[in-house]
Design a protein around this motif. Structure first.
Motif, PDB file in Angstrom:
ATOM      1  N   LYS A  26      -7.398  -0.125   8.807  1.00 48.27           N
ATOM      2  CA  LYS A  26      -8.257  -1.795   8.011  1.00 48.27           C
ATOM      3  C   LYS A  26      -7.255  -2.863   7.781  1.00 48.27           C
ATOM      4  CE  LYS A  26     -12.291   1.443   6.320  1.00 48.27           C
ATOM      5  NZ  LYS A  26     -12.464   1.689   5.386  1.00 48.27           N
ATOM      6  N   ALA A  76     -10.676  -3.075   1.896  1.00 46.63           N
ATOM      7  CA  ALA A  76     -10.391  -1.698   2.434  1.00 46.63           C
ATOM      8  C   ALA A  76      -9.319  -0.999   0.984  1.00 46.63           C
ATOM      9  CB  ALA A  76      -9.196  -2.119   3.234  1.00 46.63           C
ATOM     10  N   LEU A  77      -8.906  -1.657  -0.095  1.00 48.38           N
ATOM     11  CA  LEU A  77      -8.825  -2.006  -0.893  1.00 48.38           C
ATOM     12  C   LEU A  77      -9.458  -0.946  -2.004  1.00 48.38           C
ATOM     13  CD1 LEU A  77      -5.114  -4.155  -1.941  1.00 48.38           C
ATOM     14  CD2 LEU A  77      -5.330  -1.762  -1.635  1.00 48.38           C
ATOM     15  N   PHE A 120       0.827  -1.534   0.080  1.00 49.31           N
ATOM     16  CA  PHE A 120       0.155   0.465   0.018  1.00 49.31           C
ATOM     17  C   PHE A 120       1.379   1.177   0.190  1.00 49.31           C
ATOM     18  CE2 PHE A 120      -2.979   2.987   2.620  1.00 49.31           C
ATOM     19  CZ  PHE A 120      -3.526   3.756   1.404  1.00 49.31           C
ATOM     20  N   THR A 140      -7.203   3.146   5.392  1.00 47.30           N
ATOM     21  CA  THR A 140      -6.839   2.023   5.049  1.00 47.30           C
ATOM     22  C   THR A 140      -5.972   1.418   5.316  1.00 47.30           C
ATOM     23  OG1 THR A 140      -7.754   3.954   2.558  1.00 47.30           O
ATOM     24  CG2 THR A 140      -6.119   1.649   2.111  1.00 47.30           C
ATOM     25  N   THR A 188     -12.525   0.271  -0.893  1.00 48.82           N
ATOM     26  CA  THR A 188     -12.917   1.571  -0.563  1.00 48.82           C
ATOM     27  C   THR A 188     -11.613   2.914  -1.312  1.00 48.82           C
ATOM     28  OG1 THR A 188     -13.968   0.373   1.465  1.00 48.82           O
ATOM     29  CG2 THR A 188     -13.239   2.656   1.554  1.00 48.82           C
ATOM     30  N   PHE A 189     -10.729   2.203  -1.001  1.00 47.43           N
ATOM     31  CA  PHE A 189      -9.644   3.558  -1.217  1.00 47.43           C
ATOM     32  C   PHE A 189      -9.840   3.624  -2.397  1.00 47.43           C
ATOM     33  CE2 PHE A 189      -5.019   4.001  -3.008  1.00 47.43           C
ATOM     34  CZ  PHE A 189      -5.090   5.188  -2.293  1.00 47.43           C
ATOM     35  N   SER A 248      -5.793   7.776   3.783  1.00 47.02           N
ATOM     36  CA  SER A 248      -4.801   7.057   4.162  1.00 47.02           C
ATOM     37  C   SER A 248      -4.564   6.045   5.230  1.00 47.02           C
ATOM     38  CB  SER A 248      -3.362   7.970   3.531  1.00 47.02           C
ATOM     39  OG  SER A 248      -2.112   7.039   3.994  1.00 47.02           O
TER      40      SER A 248
END
Length: 469
Positions: A64, A77-78, A29, A61, A80-81, A58
């Motif tokens: 999470k 999580a990704l 990430f 994420t 949503t990011f 950030s």
């Protein structure tokens, strides 16, 4: 967001069978954010126009990912990011494994090896639900469905459906191209050969549009609707298609590129081609090439500068911008054939790569879009709308804007091996806004996501009489 879902689906298939390694994903990430700071063309837009709080996003994420108990938690999580950026060209995928000796590859035809793949297109609006509709049935209808509709007062209007702006989604075009070029299915076709096939297939698609437009024009219609609802984009074939629909000299939009070695390389190659073409060019073209040389040198100087956007992740201003508005070598318009087989045309006016005629139709024109119209569809719509050549009807488009140049810049994350794709260019509209904002119709049609085909046509049909006024 269509392509965001692609990101998640591909990622899901990749990690489903693996146990979670939180630290490895956190490292990936961090790498993702560094890469976005380096070459994501819409990062600044996301902050300034979309209002994304990058610091909060950030931190959320990372928290999470750190607390994830499974790969599914990381995926969410990704997801949503990525969704937070609302960018149809921000994608991730698992690298494809290549096995040149596989029986599957051996069984593929040449067109498949060149990347042509059949795709099921989304249906456009079903105009056949209207009274008096007549389908135009020609060989070109397989690529560009068309028809004639009838209004309540008896007047007729034309319909042209463009399901995709990608000839690569239509292998039959490739097979026709092979036949016309006399290239056999088992031929080795790399480099120049593949370029010829791809260009021929694109020319065939553009010509199919021309033939259908001619059929519509024969009916002496009151107006024409071009339906690009559900059209997710494609290639630059939209440029010649748009120019057939109006006698106006369509000027291309302002273009932006990122400060990155990808564009430094591209601009150096352009400069080399321009300089090499000057000595043998006619005097008038020499003058234009010298203007282009000067413009490209300025663009190159800007591309070589660096801009660190990492402060944005702390909600701080970086003090620079990573996107440069190109001078485009001074080329904004060229008549058909004017720049064909020239360096200027090939590099700066992509319509010149195709065979077309301007103004085959010159009457009232409406481009119909919806929330799935994206990328090249938005380029097509904006080109006509921003030159006052068409009225846009429907619902706001997806908002994908410019995508990737010369294959784009892909990044493989260290641990997950996820391959990221981020747009490296920007198309600006005349008011200076980024085309990724989407296209807002001049005339809104109140379609709903769960409308049936009947409901969609009825809502459209209710506004059709007003289009004559």
């Amino acid at each position: 967001m269509l392509r965001i879902f692609v990101f998640i689906l591909l990622l899901s298939s990749f990690v489903a069978a693996q146990s979670v390694n939180n630290e490895a994903w956190l490292e990936d990430f961090s790498q993702m954010k560094r890469e976005m700071s380096s070459h994501y063309a819409n990062l600044e837009w996301a902050v300034a126009e979309r209002g994304v709080d990058l610091k909060a996003l950030s931190e959320s994420t990372e928290a999470k990912i750190r607390s994830a108990k499974s790969e599914a938690d990381v995926i969410q999580a990704l997801r949503t990011f990525v969704e937070s950026f609302g960018d149809g060209h921000l994608q991730g995928e698992r690298p494809k494994t290549q096995n040149s000796n596989s029986s599957e590859q051996k069984a593929e035809g040449l067109c498949e090896r060149l990347g042509f793949r059949e795709r099921a297109f989304r249906d456009g609006i079903d105009f056949a639900l209207g009274e008096g509709f007549r389908k135009i049935d020609t060989p070109s209808s397989a690529y560009i469905p068309a028809g004639i509709g009838t209004l309540s007062d008896g007047k007729q209007y034309g319909i042209l459906r463009i399901p995709s702006f990608s000839e690569q989604h239509m292998p039959s075009l490739c097979r026709t191209a092979l036949a016309e070029l006399n290239i056999k299915e088992d031929a080795d076709c790399d480099g120049e050969c593949s370029g010829k096939v791809e260009q021929k297939a694109a020319d065939l698609y553009v010509d199919a549009f021309r033939l259908q437009l001619e059929e519509v024009r024969k009916a002496k219609v009151a107006f024409v609707i071009v339906d690009v609802t559900g059209n997710g984009g494609g290639s630059d074939v939209y440029q010649p298609m748009a120019r057939m629909l109006t006698k106006k000299k369509l000027k291309i939009s302002t273009f932006g590129f990122i400060r990155h070695p990808h564009w430094v390389k591209d601009l150096k190659e352009r400069l080399t081609d321009i300089v090499a073409a000057i000595p043998d060019a006619p005097p008038a073209m020499q003058a234009r090439l010298k203007v282009a040389e000067k413009a490209v040198r300025k663009d190159l100087a800007e591309a070589e500068k660096t801009c660190d956007l990492s402060p944005l992740w702390e909600n701080k201003q970086p003090g620079c911008t990573n996107v440069v508005r190109s001078l485009n070598a001074g080329v904004t318009y060229a008549a058909p054939g004017e720049l064909t087989d020239t360096v200027l045309g090939d590099l700066f006016f992509t319509a010149s790569r195709y065979k077309y005629a301007e103004g085959l139709y010159s009457g009232p024109l409406f481009v119909m879009i919806d929330e799935r119209s994206a990328s090249a569809s938005e380029g097509f719509t904006a080109l006509l709308r921003d030159n006052d050549a068409a009225t846009v009807i429907g619902m706001p488009s997806l908002g994908a804007g410019c995508g990737y140049t010369n294959g784009g810049i892909s990044t493989v994350l260290k641990n997950s091996k996820l391959r990221l794709h981020m747009p490296d260019c920007v198309r600006y509209r005349p008011d200076g806004t980024n085309e990724i904002n989407g296209i807002t119709p001049d005339v809104m049609i109140p379609w709903r996501r769960n409308d049936t085909p009947v409901q969609k046509f009825r809502r459209l049909n209710a506004i059709l009489p007003t289009l004559q006024k």
